[in-house]
Every structure is written in structure tokens, then in C-alpha cells.
Design an enzyme around this catalytic site. Structure first.
Site, PDB file in Angstrom:
ATOM      1  N   LEU A  22       0.857  -1.144  -0.136  1.00 57.79           N
ATOM      2  CA  LEU A  22      -0.095  -0.042   0.170  1.00 57.79           C
ATOM      3  C   LEU A  22       0.656   1.415  -0.054  1.00 57.79           C
ATOM      4  CD1 LEU A  22      -2.671  -1.111   2.603  1.00 57.79           C
ATOM      5  CD2 LEU A  22      -2.711  -1.082   0.190  1.00 57.79           C
TER       6      LEU A  22
ATOM      7  N   GLY B 131       6.372   4.257   4.551  1.00 58.36           N
ATOM      8  CA  GLY B 131       6.393   5.263   5.359  1.00 58.36           C
ATOM      9  C   GLY B 131       7.785   5.498   5.847  1.00 58.36           C
ATOM     10  N   GLY B 132       8.052   6.378   6.937  1.00 66.12           N
ATOM     11  CA  GLY B 132       9.546   6.640   7.257  1.00 66.12           C
ATOM     12  C   GLY B 132       9.989   5.461   7.992  1.00 66.12           C
ATOM     13  N   PHE B 133       9.268   4.636   8.731  1.00 70.87           N
ATOM     14  CA  PHE B 133       9.793   3.483   9.402  1.00 70.87           C
ATOM     15  C   PHE B 133       9.584   2.135   8.939  1.00 70.87           C
ATOM     16  CE2 PHE B 133       9.472   7.193  12.706  1.00 70.87           C
ATOM     17  CZ  PHE B 133      10.684   7.699  12.553  1.00 70.87           C
TER      18      PHE B 133
ATOM     19  N   LYS C 234       1.503  -3.123   8.734  1.00 74.11           N
ATOM     20  CA  LYS C 234       2.904  -2.174   8.779  1.00 74.11           C
ATOM     21  C   LYS C 234       4.035  -2.961   9.501  1.00 74.11           C
ATOM     22  CE  LYS C 234       4.824   2.388  10.196  1.00 74.11           C
ATOM     23  NZ  LYS C 234       4.458   3.753  10.636  1.00 74.11           N
TER      24      LYS C 234
ATOM     25  N   ASP D 113       2.687  15.157  14.328  1.00 68.95           N
ATOM     26  CA  ASP D 113       3.082  14.879  13.061  1.00 68.95           C
ATOM     27  C   ASP D 113       1.572  15.002  12.357  1.00 68.95           C
ATOM     28  OD1 ASP D 113       4.914  14.596  11.011  1.00 68.95           O
ATOM     29  OD2 ASP D 113       4.553  12.612  10.807  1.00 68.95           O
TER      30      ASP D 113
END
Length: 354
Positions: free
Chosen positions: A49, A52-54, A72, A167
Site C-alpha cells: 500500500l 512510510g518513514g519507518f 505495517k 506529526d
């Protein structure tokens, strides 16, 4: 003889250990394959999908409940990702609100960190505003702002502790099948007492959404969350990112451009041209004024999220703002917790432009 026996015993234990290790990890791979499918193990393209950053986010399926979910997988190479995982589990698992993405479960075994969320059918807000997906109508946009404000009010005012998200940005605002907005990604969030409502930490967030006092002091607060909310409100109204180099120099910082247009009494000129003037002018002006109020360089002049909602619902008068955006200068000692989707910085001085 004792040495021979000891050696033979050690060799036997080693062989048994290797066999056990292989069996366990083979079983673990088989379980992972059943849960996530071959694309999770091998492909990295199918069912993916986003990234992300991590970590990477996949589309998964829960057989027992016949439900699709977002899975995730935190990057093993990211130390910050481990902190994000812990923060996410600690904070969002305690929260229940219709405008927050629901955390369904988590797993941390054999070096894997997995978070499972409800699947948001229409992805994130930024994919519609900036990446060419279907055009969002004005009615949908205005409702998204109301949903986001509702989520932020819950975080700031309605729980046992104040939750500072730290954020808020378009890519963290998810849309369900009916385009209801839900705020997600609590990896940088912090719990604080309502009386304090602020916390001095390492600088964290995303460029373009960071309040100027965060850059100066590293202190996150309700007001800094409100600043980020204001930037998102302006992005929704104008249909462009807070910082985008393709525009003329005077228009590159979105906040400065909108404030200049307000000062020149041409506020509606900044409305997203893709809407082709199909919007409620009163609502558009209201949203732009709220956006500017929330991004005031001085945090003491920003509204609370409660005041924001009152104006958004036309239950209170619009704010009176100076025609020229105030200028703030900060000397910052910046540490390295900028959101990983953005570049990190060392010590520097930052001038917030007019």
C-alpha cells in the site's frame, strides 16, 4: 576419554540445535506465508500500500473476521522505528474515536515488529490533493477539516491525558470508503498532563508543518499541533503542498502566499483552481481565515482547537488578523528527530519568512 566424550556431546547438541533452529524458522516462515501471503515474503510489490518513514505497509486479510487490514512492517534497520512502534502501541491502543485510525493488533517476535490497522479504502488525503487521484469536491474537503478538528479535540481535551500528535499532515489523514477522515500514525505522539500540555523533546515532525517554536526549543504543545492543523487546512483549501518549488518564488511557502493574499484583500484568489469555483465562498473564506489564525507565528495568538471548531461551525466570529504576517526569528539547536520522510538537519538558524 573425558575430552572425547565432551566433544561428542557438544557436537550432538550443536546438530540438535541447528535442526531445532531450522525447524522453528521454517515454521515461522510458513506461518508468515499463511498470514500475509507470498507477496509479503517475496515480492515487495504485490499487496503493497505504501512506504512510510519507518516501514512498509501492506494489505492483509484476517480470515476469522473476513476483514481486510493494513499491515505495517517496521524496518529492522531503523532504531527510530522501534521507538515509533512502542509509542504507537502505548498511545493509540488507549484511544477510541471515530476520527482516529483503529489499531487492531500488534506483534513483536523474532525481530519482527508488526502493527495491524483497519484498512482505509480511500488511502490518504495527500494522494487526492497532490498526486492526481479523483478530485475531492468542496463538500468532502470541508467535512474532512471538521473530522480532523474533531479528532484533535478528542486528543487534546477529552482523554485522561492530553495527547500531542506532533506529526499532523496530509499523508497521515486517512479516508475511509465514505471519505470520512481519520487521523493516523501516532509514532511520534506523546502523552502529557492537561495542566502542562507541553513537552520539551528532540525536534520531531515534518518540514512544512512544524511550528516555529518547535524549531527553536524542541517543545511540542497543543499550539504546535494546532499550527500543523492550520497548514493542512490551507492545503485543503488551496490544493497544494505547504512548500512546493514549482510555483513562483513569492508563492513557494503556502502560508506566506495566503497571508499576502489576505492582506491584499484577494483571499479567495488562493482557492484551488481545480475546483473551478465550485465551492461555498463563505465556507472557503472561513477555512482560509482559520488556517491563517492557526499558523500565527506567535503561539499565544493561535486558537485552541475548541475555538477553531466554534468558528468552523459558524458559532463564533472570525478572527481579526494583521494584514501583514508577523515575522519571527529563532536560533535553533536542532537534533535529529525530524520525521524520516524528510531530510535531517544539524545546528542551524531559521528565519520564519513573512
Amino acid at each position: 576419554m573425558a575430552g572425547i566424550v565432551a566433544g561428542a556431546t557438544s557436537a550432538t547438541l550443536l546438530i540438535v540445535g541447528i535442526f531445532w533452529w531450522n525447524c522453528c524458522y521454517k515454521l515461522d516462515d510458513e506461518v508468515s506465508g499463511v498470514l500475509f501471503g507470498d507477496e509479503f515474503q517475496m515480492g515487495w510489490n504485490l499487496g503493497k500500500l505504501g512506504k512510510g518513514g519507518f516501514g512498509v505497509v501492506y494489505k492483509g486479510y484476517l480470515r476469522d473476521s473476513d476483514t481486510y487490514v493494513a499491515v505495517k512492517r517496521i524496518s529492522k534497520a531503523s532504531k527510530q522505528g522501534i521507538k515509533e512502534y512502542a509509542s504507537e502501541v502505548k498511545i493509540i491502543s488507549q484511544l477510541r474515536h471515530k476520527n482516529l485510525v483503529k489499531l487492531i493488533g500488534q506483534c513483536h517476535e523474532k525481530g519482527e515488529l508488526i502493527l495491524v490497522y483497519e484498512l482505509m479504502a480511500n488511502s490518504s488525503l495527500d494522494s487526492y490533493l497532490f498526486k492526481g487521484k479523483t478530485l475531492l469536491t468542496w463538500e468532502v474537503r470541508f467535512k474532512i477539516v471538521q473530522d480532523l478538528a474533531s479528532a484533535l479535540f478528542y486528543l487534546h481535551e477529552e482523554g485522561d491525558h492530553c495527547v500531542l500528535h506532533r506529526d499532523i499532515k496530509a499523508s497521515n489523514i486517512m479516508l475511509d470508503s465514505s471519505f470520512n477522515a481519520k487521523l493516523g500514525d501516532f509514532g511520534l505522539a506523546r502523552l502529557v498532563d492537561h495542566e502542562k500540555a507541553s513537552q520539551t523533546t528532540h525536534l520531531a515532525g515534518t518540514l512544512g508543518y512544524l511550528a516555529p517554536e518547535c524549531v527553536s526549543s524542541g517543545k511540542a504543545s497543543k499550539e504546535s499541533d494546532v499550527y500543523s492543523f492550520g497548514v493542512v487546512a490551507l492545503e485543503i483549501a488551496c490544493g497544494r503542498r505547504s512548500i512546493e518549488s514549482k510555483y513562483e518564488e513569492s508563492q513557494v511557502p503556502l502560508v506566506a502566499w495566503v497571508w499576502d493574499s489576505y492582506g491584499s484583500q484577494r483571499l479567495l484568489d488562493v482557492a484551488d483552481p481545480k475546483l473551478s469555483m465550485n465551492f461555498d465562498a463563505k465556507q472557503m473564506e472561513c477555512l482560509l481565515m482559520i488556517g491563517l489564525w492557526c499558523v500565527h507565528p506567535d503561539q499565544h495568538f493561535r486558537p485552541s482547537i475548541r475555538q477553531t471548531i466554534q468558528v468552523l461551525n459558524f458559532e463564533a466570529p472570525w478572527p481579526k488578523l494583521p494584514s501583514t504576517r508577523p515575522t519571527a526569528t529563532y536560533n535553533a539547536q536542532i537534533t535529529s528527530e525530524i520525521q524520516t520522510s524528510e531530510p535531517c538537519f544539524s545546528d542551524m538558524s531559521i528565519m520564519v519568512p513573512r
